[in-house]
Design an enzyme around this catalytic site. Structure first.
Site, short mmCIF file in Angstrom:
data_model
loop_
_atom_site.label_atom_id
_atom_site.label_comp_id
_atom_site.label_asym_id
_atom_site.label_seq_id
_atom_site.Cartn_x
_atom_site.Cartn_y
_atom_site.Cartn_z
N LYS A 29 11.59 0.86 11.24
CA LYS A 29 10.61 1.92 10.98
C LYS A 29 10.60 3.01 12.05
O LYS A 29 10.07 4.08 11.83
CB LYS A 29 9.20 1.33 10.82
CG LYS A 29 9.06 0.31 9.73
CD LYS A 29 9.52 0.77 8.36
CE LYS A 29 8.67 1.82 7.73
NZ LYS A 29 8.90 1.92 6.26
N SER A 60 11.82 -10.82 6.47
CA SER A 60 12.48 -9.96 5.48
C SER A 60 13.99 -9.89 5.73
O SER A 60 14.76 -9.63 4.81
CB SER A 60 11.88 -8.55 5.47
OG SER A 60 12.27 -7.81 6.59
N1 PMP Z 1 11.07 -5.41 6.44
C1 PMP Z 1 10.07 -5.22 7.32
C2 PMP Z 1 9.79 -6.30 8.32
C3 PMP Z 1 9.30 -4.06 7.27
O1 PMP Z 1 8.30 -3.88 8.14
C4 PMP Z 1 9.58 -3.08 6.30
C5 PMP Z 1 8.76 -1.81 6.27
N2 PMP Z 1 7.54 -1.92 5.59
C6 PMP Z 1 10.61 -3.32 5.38
C7 PMP Z 1 11.35 -4.49 5.50
C8 PMP Z 1 10.90 -2.38 4.24
O2 PMP Z 1 11.33 -1.12 4.63
P1 PMP Z 1 10.96 0.17 3.76
O3 PMP Z 1 9.53 0.49 4.04
O4 PMP Z 1 11.88 1.22 4.23
O5 PMP Z 1 11.16 -0.18 2.31
#
Ligand code: PMP
Length: 365
Positions: free
Chosen positions: A55, A282
């Site tokens: 981010k 994630s």
């Molecule tokens: N994984 C994590 C740990 C995140 O914090 C985020 C951001 N919300 C994402 C994946 C997904 O990224 P994006 O917001 O670009 O879809």
């Protein structure tokens, strides 16, 4: 010896000064066996960014665009709704640039996320389920911004600059790093929070290679994208909030991949314990989704994903607890072997006047 007098830096110059801390991450080539066959998945080490997550790319880019468009004035209040990493990124980068920051976030996010945001001098306003959770956080952030003259609201869920950050940095970096191996990416796979990563990276990669598959990923236990609304609960913090964000255009993407949250936890735990790659839930989810997509494409496809954040924000969560193995878990069929970190892009590849750091030869032709 006389002291050198420095003229004050402009806000844009201050963001540019952070450039070497944001993006330009190494690409990991992770070798494993999946269902008994040798596999390789490419994964960007996004946990190496300034605050430990992908981010930072979005936050630095949106703040720079804010200065350029004069919607963000020096010292103005930054207000954002976030599930965590965005809050950490805006707090740290906001402070680095001299802004006060207020973050609205659902109260069920990990304790580490809240404490980290506070440690960067930002104010955290927690929003309960009863107050509307995620959607409530967005509404409250908009109300505060409307009541605060000069406040800057990045609006990551609706702001195309979120996608543009990845179109200008993550996408070109992946393209250059994979092309340097003599191959092209056949698929890009990423869990969707705001969707900035999949939409922006995908936009760049598809412009280079129109046949590329772009797969958004969501938790199987809470499939918002395939159902159109919030169902169930899941533990993959950072993805699948409570709605499909405005910047996500499912008609520009390929099929949604669904991965179980327990499976993701086990995969993330094993990345740390077996390979020393300390990442969040994630990232485990993304690796499993990438393997599943590769399997569908015949096993030899070049599939790229991202390791979105590090594991330090999860010390109080299920990531540090034993997770029961269930029938059908993909992680049970994965044997992790080894990984190599491929080069970052060289400095000479970058246009020094472009703080997002997109490699010159790709963007300027
Ligand atoms: N994984 C994590 C740990 C995140 O914090 C985020 C951001 N919300 C994402 C994946 C997904 O990224 P994006 O917001 O670009 O879809």
């Amino acid at each position: 010896m006389s002291l050198q007098v420095h003229s004050p830096l402009s806000s844009v110059e201050r963001v540019t000064g952070l450039r070497n801390l944001v993006g330009n991450t190494p690409m990991l080539a992770i070798d494993c066996e999946f269902r008994g066959r040798k596999r390789r998945i490419y994964a960007k080490a996004e946990y190496l960014n300034f605050t430990g997550s992908i981010k930072d790319r979005m936050a630095a880019h949106i703040l720079r665009r804010g200065y350029e468009t004069e919607q963000l004035q020096p010292g103005a209040l930054i207000i954002e709704a976030t599930s965590g990493n965005t809050g950490i990124a805006f707090s740290a980068i906001g402070r680095a640039l001299g802004h006060p920051v207020v973050i609205f976030m659902p109260d069920w996010m990990s304790e580490e996320r809240k404490q980290l945001i506070r440690s960067f001098g930002a104010e955290v306003r927690l929003v309960s389920h009863a107050e509307g959770g995620f959607l409530g956080s967005i509404r409250l952030s908009e109300e505060l911004a409307a009541a605060t003259p000069g406040a800057f609201l990045p609006r990551q869920f609706a702001n195309d600059e979120n996608c543009a950050a990845h179109e200008r940095s993550t996408g070109p970096e992946i393209w250059a790093q994979i092309r340097a191996r003599g191959v092209v990416p056949d698929a890009f796979v990423a869990g969707v929070g705001t969707g900035g990563t999949i939409m922006g990276t995908g936009r760049f990669l598809r412009a280079q290679h129109s046949a590329i598959k772009l797969h958004p990923v969501e938790p199987a236990n809470s499939p918002t994208m395939s159902t159109g609304h919030k169902v169930g609960k899941h533990r993959i913090q950072g993805i699948s909030d409570e709605f499909i964000p405005a910047i996500v255009k499912l008609d520009q993407l390929d099929e949604v991949v669904a991965i179980d949250d327990g499976d993701s936890i086990i995969m993330a735990q094993r990345l740390a314990s077996e390979l020393g790659i300390g990442v969040g839930i994630s990232s485990g989810c993304n690796l499993l989704a990438a393997l599943q997509v590769q399997e569908q494409m015949g096993g030899d496809a070049t599939v790229v994903t991202v390791l979105s954040d590090d594991n330090k924000k999860y010390l109080s969560t299920g990531l540090m607890q034993p997770e029961p193995v269930k029938d059908g878990f993909l992680s049970s069929e994965v044997k992790l072997l080894r990984f190599r970190a491929l080069n970052r892009m060289c400095d000479a590849c970058f246009d020094p006047t472009d703080p997002d750091g997109a490699p010159v030869h790709l963007v300027r032709g």
